[in-house]
Design a protein around this motif. Structure first.
Motif, PDB file in Angstrom:
ATOM      1  N   LEU A  28      33.167 -45.885  -3.583  1.00 56.56           N
ATOM      2  CA  LEU A  28      32.031 -44.975  -3.760  1.00 56.56           C
ATOM      3  C   LEU A  28      31.809 -44.224  -2.641  1.00 56.56           C
ATOM      4  O   LEU A  28      31.655 -43.002  -2.766  1.00 56.56           O
ATOM      5  N   VAL A  29      31.977 -44.543  -1.496  1.00 55.63           N
ATOM      6  CA  VAL A  29      32.157 -43.609  -0.262  1.00 55.63           C
ATOM      7  C   VAL A  29      33.239 -42.523  -0.217  1.00 55.63           C
ATOM      8  O   VAL A  29      32.812 -41.419  -0.093  1.00 55.63           O
ATOM      9  N   THR A  30      34.552 -43.112  -0.881  1.00 58.18           N
ATOM     10  CA  THR A  30      35.435 -41.929  -0.707  1.00 58.18           C
ATOM     11  C   THR A  30      35.109 -40.862  -2.150  1.00 58.18           C
ATOM     12  O   THR A  30      35.385 -40.001  -1.604  1.00 58.18           O
ATOM     13  N   GLY A  31      34.628 -41.408  -2.984  1.00 60.72           N
ATOM     14  CA  GLY A  31      34.029 -40.501  -4.041  1.00 60.72           C
ATOM     15  C   GLY A  31      33.111 -39.406  -3.611  1.00 60.72           C
ATOM     16  O   GLY A  31      33.134 -38.241  -3.667  1.00 60.72           O
ATOM     17  N   ILE A  32      32.130 -40.019  -2.893  1.00 64.44           N
ATOM     18  CA  ILE A  32      31.108 -39.205  -2.524  1.00 64.44           C
ATOM     19  C   ILE A  32      31.579 -38.156  -1.206  1.00 64.44           C
ATOM     20  O   ILE A  32      30.998 -37.005  -1.352  1.00 64.44           O
ATOM     21  N   CYS A  81      20.140 -37.929  -0.097  1.00 64.58           N
ATOM     22  CA  CYS A  81      20.652 -37.895   1.249  1.00 64.58           C
ATOM     23  C   CYS A  81      21.936 -37.258   1.492  1.00 64.58           C
ATOM     24  O   CYS A  81      22.176 -36.440   2.304  1.00 64.58           O
ATOM     25  N   VAL A  82      22.685 -37.344   0.471  1.00 67.01           N
ATOM     26  CA  VAL A  82      24.063 -36.644   0.591  1.00 67.01           C
ATOM     27  C   VAL A  82      23.939 -35.032   0.290  1.00 67.01           C
ATOM     28  O   VAL A  82      24.583 -34.479   0.968  1.00 67.01           O
ATOM     29  N   ASP A  83      22.854 -34.820  -0.634  1.00 63.10           N
ATOM     30  CA  ASP A  83      22.519 -33.378  -0.609  1.00 63.10           C
ATOM     31  C   ASP A  83      22.029 -32.692   0.591  1.00 63.10           C
ATOM     32  O   ASP A  83      22.522 -31.588   1.085  1.00 63.10           O
ATOM     33  N   GLY A  84      21.352 -33.625   1.422  1.00 61.73           N
ATOM     34  CA  GLY A  84      20.928 -33.160   2.784  1.00 61.73           C
ATOM     35  C   GLY A  84      22.147 -32.949   3.599  1.00 61.73           C
ATOM     36  O   GLY A  84      22.031 -31.982   4.613  1.00 61.73           O
ATOM     37  N   LEU A  85      22.963 -33.831   3.705  1.00 60.29           N
ATOM     38  CA  LEU A  85      24.057 -33.788   4.629  1.00 60.29           C
ATOM     39  C   LEU A  85      25.071 -32.574   4.192  1.00 60.29           C
ATOM     40  O   LEU A  85      25.467 -31.897   5.296  1.00 60.29           O
ATOM     41  N   VAL A  86      25.204 -32.150   2.979  1.00 62.86           N
ATOM     42  CA  VAL A  86      26.003 -30.813   2.598  1.00 62.86           C
ATOM     43  C   VAL A  86      25.152 -29.764   2.869  1.00 62.86           C
ATOM     44  O   VAL A  86      25.725 -28.994   3.571  1.00 62.86           O
ATOM     45  N   PHE A  87      23.926 -29.680   2.792  1.00 62.20           N
ATOM     46  CA  PHE A  87      23.048 -28.270   3.253  1.00 62.20           C
ATOM     47  C   PHE A  87      23.275 -28.349   4.863  1.00 62.20           C
ATOM     48  O   PHE A  87      23.505 -27.424   5.343  1.00 62.20           O
ATOM     49  N   ASP A  88      22.947 -29.650   5.484  1.00 60.73           N
ATOM     50  CA  ASP A  88      23.268 -29.411   6.902  1.00 60.73           C
ATOM     51  C   ASP A  88      24.474 -28.704   7.373  1.00 60.73           C
ATOM     52  O   ASP A  88      24.764 -27.929   8.242  1.00 60.73           O
ATOM     53  N   ARG A  89      25.618 -29.357   6.602  1.00 63.23           N
ATOM     54  CA  ARG A  89      27.058 -28.867   7.137  1.00 63.23           C
ATOM     55  C   ARG A  89      27.327 -27.432   6.465  1.00 63.23           C
ATOM     56  O   ARG A  89      27.874 -26.428   7.253  1.00 63.23           O
ATOM     57  N   LEU A  90      26.726 -26.882   5.521  1.00 63.07           N
ATOM     58  CA  LEU A  90      26.510 -25.529   5.228  1.00 63.07           C
ATOM     59  C   LEU A  90      25.861 -24.667   6.086  1.00 63.07           C
ATOM     60  O   LEU A  90      26.289 -23.563   6.670  1.00 63.07           O
ATOM     61  N   VAL A  91      24.832 -24.989   6.873  1.00 60.50           N
ATOM     62  CA  VAL A  91      24.125 -24.406   7.902  1.00 60.50           C
ATOM     63  C   VAL A  91      24.773 -24.375   9.227  1.00 60.50           C
ATOM     64  O   VAL A  91      24.981 -23.563   9.751  1.00 60.50           O
ATOM     65  N   ASN A  92      25.284 -25.571   9.581  1.00 59.81           N
ATOM     66  CA  ASN A  92      25.494 -25.859  11.028  1.00 59.81           C
ATOM     67  C   ASN A  92      27.128 -25.952  11.112  1.00 59.81           C
ATOM     68  O   ASN A  92      27.680 -26.182  12.102  1.00 59.81           O
ATOM     69  N   VAL A 107      31.359 -33.495   5.745  1.00 57.63           N
ATOM     70  CA  VAL A 107      30.374 -34.636   5.539  1.00 57.63           C
ATOM     71  C   VAL A 107      31.780 -36.023   6.038  1.00 57.63           C
ATOM     72  O   VAL A 107      32.742 -35.841   5.305  1.00 57.63           O
ATOM     73  N   CYS A 108      31.425 -36.605   6.928  1.00 55.98           N
ATOM     74  CA  CYS A 108      32.345 -37.615   7.304  1.00 55.98           C
ATOM     75  C   CYS A 108      32.217 -39.182   6.639  1.00 55.98           C
ATOM     76  O   CYS A 108      31.246 -39.182   6.291  1.00 55.98           O
ATOM     77  N   GLU A 109      33.209 -39.679   6.572  1.00 53.62           N
ATOM     78  CA  GLU A 109      33.139 -40.998   5.806  1.00 53.62           C
ATOM     79  C   GLU A 109      32.056 -41.983   6.396  1.00 53.62           C
ATOM     80  O   GLU A 109      31.437 -42.896   5.616  1.00 53.62           O
ATOM     81  N   GLU A 110      32.066 -41.929   7.795  1.00 51.98           N
ATOM     82  CA  GLU A 110      31.193 -42.905   8.514  1.00 51.98           C
ATOM     83  C   GLU A 110      29.698 -42.551   8.089  1.00 51.98           C
ATOM     84  O   GLU A 110      28.952 -43.422   7.811  1.00 51.98           O
TER      85      GLU A 110
END
Length: 185
Positions: free
Chosen positions: A83-87, A156-167, A171-174
């Motif tokens: 699941l982690v790898t897929g996400i 939460c994943v969506d939030g990580l994507v948003f953060d990486r688009l802005v900053n 998104v890392c595996e950890e």
């Protein structure tokens, strides 16, 4: 490449929005991006709101097609690691190439939907095979209320994507491993 004029214009509008932001989304800018004569967009989408609505509908259509394809291609994960790898792979798609363009446009539309509830209705997350695979995995792991946990995890994943688009960054595996572990508790 779509040939239907409305689809071509909606696709061009997505690109314009991603490149220039909400203020740059004009009929003329879409005409230029679509390489069509001036006035074409206005002839199909008389108002800016009509153009924005068409853009959002096309964005959802493209996203749903992508998620259905992923869900059909990738089996339900058997382990948390799968699941982690897929996400992580999915997040990478959302941060690069066409996925990045659509992500930028999607977030701009989400903010705009706070002022335009009709857009919010179109943007509401929908069921798709990818979401169902995450939910099925959580259910198989005995998680209480897997539907709600799926929504929380994917938000939460969506939030990580948003953060990486802005900053910047990826998104890392950890990070995802921590989110999945929390969803499994």
């Amino acid at each position: 490449m779509p040939t239907d004029r409305r689809t071509v214009l909606a696709d061009a509008a997505i690109a314009v929005l991603a490149d220039t932001g909400m203020r740059g989304l004009t009929h003329r800018a879409v005409d230029r991006a679509a390489r069509l004569p001036a006035g074409t967009t206005s002839a199909y989408y008389r108002t800016r709101q009509a153009l924005l609505t068409a853009l959002v509908r096309r964005l959802v259509e493209l996203d749903q097609a992508e998620l259905q394809e992923i869900g059909a291609r990738v089996p339900v994960p058997r382990t948390a690691a799968e699941l982690v790898t897929g996400i992580v792979g999915f997040a990478a798609v959302r941060l690069t190439g066409e996925g990045r363009t659509r992500s930028l446009a999607r977030y701009a539309c989400a903010v705009e939907s706070a002022r335009h509830p009709e857009l919010r209705e179109i943007l509401v997350p929908r069921e798709n095979l990818a979401r169902q695979a995450v939910c099925a995995f959580l259910a198989a792991q005995g998680v209480a209320d897997p539907d709600a946990r799926t929504v929380t995890l994917l938000t939460c994943v969506d939030g990580l994507v948003f953060d990486r688009l802005v900053n910047g960054g990826s998104v890392c595996e950890e990070e995802v491993r921590g989110l999945v572990a929390a969803a499994l508790r």
